[in-house]
Design a protein around this motif. Structure first.
Motif, PDB file in Angstrom:
ATOM      1  N   VAL A  89      36.430  18.728  25.656  1.00 22.14           N
ATOM      2  CA  VAL A  89      36.968  20.076  25.462  1.00 22.14           C
ATOM      3  C   VAL A  89      36.767  20.453  23.992  1.00 22.14           C
ATOM      4  O   VAL A  89      36.696  19.580  23.124  1.00 22.14           O
ATOM      5  N   PRO A  90      36.663  21.757  23.668  1.00 22.41           N
ATOM      6  CA  PRO A  90      36.296  22.148  22.305  1.00 22.41           C
ATOM      7  C   PRO A  90      37.413  22.107  21.285  1.00 22.41           C
ATOM      8  O   PRO A  90      37.156  22.027  20.087  1.00 22.41           O
ATOM      9  N   GLU A  91      38.682  22.194  21.721  1.00 18.15           N
ATOM     10  CA  GLU A  91      39.794  22.300  20.777  1.00 18.15           C
ATOM     11  C   GLU A  91      40.856  21.273  21.101  1.00 18.15           C
ATOM     12  O   GLU A  91      41.153  21.010  22.270  1.00 18.15           O
ATOM     13  N   ILE A  92      41.476  20.714  20.059  1.00 13.76           N
ATOM     14  CA  ILE A  92      42.591  19.786  20.256  1.00 13.76           C
ATOM     15  C   ILE A  92      43.732  20.483  20.988  1.00 13.76           C
ATOM     16  O   ILE A  92      44.459  19.870  21.775  1.00 13.76           O
ATOM     17  N   ALA A  93      43.865  21.802  20.758  1.00 14.02           N
ATOM     18  CA  ALA A  93      44.946  22.555  21.413  1.00 14.02           C
ATOM     19  C   ALA A  93      44.838  22.508  22.932  1.00 14.02           C
ATOM     20  O   ALA A  93      45.835  22.625  23.649  1.00 14.02           O
ATOM     21  N   LEU A  94      43.622  22.328  23.461  1.00 16.30           N
ATOM     22  CA  LEU A  94      43.437  22.294  24.910  1.00 16.30           C
ATOM     23  C   LEU A  94      43.713  20.918  25.500  1.00 16.30           C
ATOM     24  O   LEU A  94      43.930  20.783  26.702  1.00 16.30           O
ATOM     25  N   THR A  95      43.701  19.879  24.646  1.00 20.75           N
ATOM     26  CA  THR A  95      43.802  18.517  25.149  1.00 20.75           C
ATOM     27  C   THR A  95      45.120  18.224  25.857  1.00 20.75           C
ATOM     28  O   THR A  95      45.111  17.654  26.953  1.00 20.75           O
ATOM     29  N   PRO A  96      46.296  18.588  25.293  1.00 22.36           N
ATOM     30  CA  PRO A  96      47.555  18.254  25.981  1.00 22.36           C
ATOM     31  C   PRO A  96      47.658  18.868  27.371  1.00 22.36           C
ATOM     32  O   PRO A  96      48.077  18.199  28.327  1.00 22.36           O
ATOM     33  N   ARG A 105      38.933   4.700  33.150  1.00 20.97           N
ATOM     34  CA  ARG A 105      37.628   5.085  33.714  1.00 20.97           C
ATOM     35  C   ARG A 105      37.289   6.549  33.468  1.00 20.97           C
ATOM     36  O   ARG A 105      36.187   6.994  33.781  1.00 20.97           O
ATOM     37  N   VAL A 106      38.252   7.306  32.940  1.00 21.02           N
ATOM     38  CA  VAL A 106      38.025   8.721  32.622  1.00 21.02           C
ATOM     39  C   VAL A 106      38.400   8.943  31.165  1.00 21.02           C
ATOM     40  O   VAL A 106      39.537   8.661  30.766  1.00 21.02           O
ATOM     41  N   VAL A 107      37.471   9.422  30.370  1.00 20.72           N
ATOM     42  CA  VAL A 107      37.727   9.712  28.955  1.00 20.72           C
ATOM     43  C   VAL A 107      37.837  11.219  28.781  1.00 20.72           C
ATOM     44  O   VAL A 107      36.966  11.967  29.234  1.00 20.72           O
ATOM     45  N   LEU A 108      38.914  11.653  28.123  1.00 24.75           N
ATOM     46  CA  LEU A 108      39.145  13.069  27.851  1.00 24.75           C
ATOM     47  C   LEU A 108      39.305  13.238  26.349  1.00 24.75           C
ATOM     48  O   LEU A 108      40.061  12.495  25.710  1.00 24.75           O
ATOM     49  N   GLY A 109      38.602  14.194  25.766  1.00 25.19           N
ATOM     50  CA  GLY A 109      38.761  14.380  24.331  1.00 25.19           C
ATOM     51  C   GLY A 109      37.878  15.472  23.771  1.00 25.19           C
ATOM     52  O   GLY A 109      37.210  16.202  24.503  1.00 25.19           O
ATOM     53  N   THR A 110      37.911  15.583  22.449  1.00 24.44           N
ATOM     54  CA  THR A 110      37.075  16.540  21.734  1.00 24.44           C
ATOM     55  C   THR A 110      35.727  15.882  21.422  1.00 24.44           C
ATOM     56  O   THR A 110      35.400  14.850  22.001  1.00 24.44           O
ATOM     57  N   ARG A 111      34.944  16.475  20.503  1.00 26.02           N
ATOM     58  CA  ARG A 111      33.546  16.060  20.370  1.00 26.02           C
ATOM     59  C   ARG A 111      33.362  14.575  20.054  1.00 26.02           C
ATOM     60  O   ARG A 111      32.424  13.944  20.535  1.00 26.02           O
TER      61      ARG A 111
END
Length: 559
Positions: free
Chosen positions: A74-81, A120-126
């Motif tokens: 995702v492009p922004e840390i704000a979207l991560t939570p 098994r699933v990684v979620l994060g910024t760049r």
């Protein structure tokens, strides 16, 4: 036994079964069918609120069922939570989250979980694109057009290009998702290099927001224009009466863009950079947004003693204006000044959602990916802000921001409205964004790019020379330009192009370093990369370039 995690995770609760609708199902089926021809790239273009996230989740479920692993950027840390809560509802402890706002201990924990195969699933910024995930079957890049996927600091990379490499290595599928794809990505799809899947209706056929273009030129006739125009003020009052929430977008923080003396024209400048200082009313400081330098607001002009006048507005000023217009109404502000380790993005967004705070004002942090059912009004306060920056991406950046922020309104059963305040209402980009018409924008923009010899037709190979001594930087840049011309005339005739520069970039002095740019148009291919390496080696082997730094980049987003 449950292992303690230092990364705070709050699930949304029970994961409800996902039922894809017509175009969603068609996109899902088509993308899944590409697994017979891996590696492959799919461009999923869906209007805001079309349910692209549901497609991502179903694709990840399918990949996990095959015994392979997946990654979502995702492009922004704000979207991560918000995304993390949703993904944890479906994938539980299989999710690892990686971004720069985590503490070193938290990042280490997540790195170990991924490395050991416990996630098994990684979620994060760049930076999450480098996670040590093995047996990758799928990488999804959400809002793939965003400039935040490009690192302009060493090491310089674009997450999309790294993801392509990893997908080739693992024979995996790359899905690029967006309502406003990058012009380069859409061009690749038009040429048949990417597989294109489109969703042109919102989920459950929810209508797109009704958009009003507010011509702010009319306010100029009456003197100083209001920060909140009459059309937007009327819509805000309606929302307050209904108990519905509003989001106002202005991509500039602080109170006022700059100060100037009405008598002599003096403008306070940063001591380290060639930029004017921005006024912040909360602490009565003038601040540089590039190096962090600040100084107290002077009571009068330091040059002649005249009166200082505030020019331009930022999010801080907007908050003050709203508090004056609607006394007693709570106004939240979300920008780099209000976000900190003590008060992170998720805390502010959670408060906005759970306490139903009437109005949220923010920079581009509020423009992407946020999904709140009670937000029915979006206001864009200065749509022209990024339109005339001089960068060849200015039109694309403006269209994307406007389309994304408009899409925050009316994402459920309630009608959405948007008010775009602009001084150039007839501009093609503004008109296309108001109509949510990507096709019209793309037709206009691709012609401009071809005329400018810009991506996707040519790549901009840029060299940035910097030094604390101006004449050293300038002379080194001149030698660099001469070296490039010699390379084109000698060992690299197949890369021959016009050498542009040396010229100072838009901000010549940054953090006490003088900078000059040299560039040329070419193609990103092995010969060009070899040329760049040879130029870098020759530059640093030259003793005349001591105390001078050279950085090479391709298609840089900022200078």
């Amino acid at each position: 036994m449950q292992v303690y995690r230092r990364v705070p995770v709050e699930s949304l609760g029970e994961a409800l079964p996902i039922r894809l609708e017509g175009q969603q199902q068609a996109a899902y089926d088509g993308i899944l069918a590409l697994q017979s021809q891996l590696p492959a790239v799919a461009l999923l273009q869906g209007v805001t609120g079309s349910g692209k996230t549901e497609v991502y989740i179903r694709l990840i479920q399918a990949v996990l069922a095959q015994g392979r692993n997946a990654m979502l950027l995702v492009p922004e840390i704000a979207l991560t939570p918000q995304m993390l809560r949703r993904f944890c509802a479906y994938f539980k402890d299989d999710v690892a989250v990686i971004h720069s706002a985590l503490t070193p201990a938290q990042r280490y924990d997540e790195y170990k979980r991924v490395r050991a195969g416990k996630a098994r699933v990684v979620l994060g910024t760049r930076s999450a694109v480098f996670a040590p995930l093995q047996n990758i079957g799928l990488i999804v890049i959400d809002e793939e057009q965003e400039w935040t996927y490009k690192s302009d600091a060493t090491p310089r990379y674009h997450a999309r290009e790294v993801a392509k490499y990893r997908c080739v290595h693992h024979k995996a599928l790359l899905v690029l998702g967006s309502a406003t794809p990058a012009v380069e990505s859409r061009h690749q799809a038009e040429c048949g290099k990417y597989h294109l899947f489109e969703i042109n209706r919102r989920y459950q056929n929810t209508p797109l927001p009704r958009v009003v273009i507010a011509d702010m030129r009319l306010h100029l006739k009456e003197g100083e224009p209001d920060v909140i125009g009459a059309e937007l003020q009327a819509e805000l009052e309606k929302n307050l009466d209904r108990g519905e929430q509003s989001v106002l977008f202005l991509n500039r923080r602080g109170n006022s863009r700059m100060l100037t003396c009405v008598s002599c024209g003096y403008i306070p400048q940063c001591k380290n950079c060639t930029v004017s200082l921005t006024y912040h009313s909360k602490n009565h400081r003038l601040m540089c947004h590039y190096c962090g330098y600040y100084e107290p607001l002077p009571p009068a002009c330091p040059s002649c003693g005249g009166r200082l006048n505030f020019i331009g507005v930022g999010t801080q000023r907007v908050q003050e204006e709203l508090e004056a217009l609607f006394p007693g109404i709570e106004i939240l502000r979300m920008d780099a000044d209000t976000i900190s380790a003590a008060h992170p993005h998720e805390e502010l967004l959670s408060r906005f959602q759970k306490q139903r705070v009437p109005i949220l004002v923010g920079t581009q942090m509020v423009a992407k990916g946020l999904d709140f059912d009670n937000v029915t009004l979006v206001g864009v306060l200065d749509a022209d802000l990024s339109l005339y920056s001089g960068d060849y991406r200015a039109g694309e950046r403006t269209f994307s921001l406007l389309t994304q922020v408009i899409g925050r309104a009316g994402r459920r059963t309630k009608e959405g409205r948007a008010v775009i305040q602009t001084y150039t209402p007839a501009n093609d980009i503004i008109q296309a964004a108001a109509a949510q018409d990507y096709a019209a924008f793309y037709r206009y923009e691709i012609d401009v790019r071809q005329a400018l010899m810009a991506p996707p037709f040519f790549d901009v190979i840029s060299f940035l020379v910097s030094s604390e001594v101006q004449h050293r930087a300038e002379q080194a840049a001149q030698r660099l330009a001469a070296t490039l011309k010699q390379c084109f005339a000698g060992p690299y005739p197949d890369c021959r192009a016009a050498v542009l520069g040396p010229v100072p970039p838009s901000i010549q002095v940054l953090n006490k370093k003088y900078r000059y740019q040299v560039s040329f148009r070419g193609q990103d291919r092995p010969r060009t990369r070899q040329l760049v390496m040879d130029v870098l080696r020759a530059f640093y082997a030259d003793g005349a370039n001591r105390q001078v730094t050279l950085v090479a980049d391709i298609n840089p987003y900022s200078l």
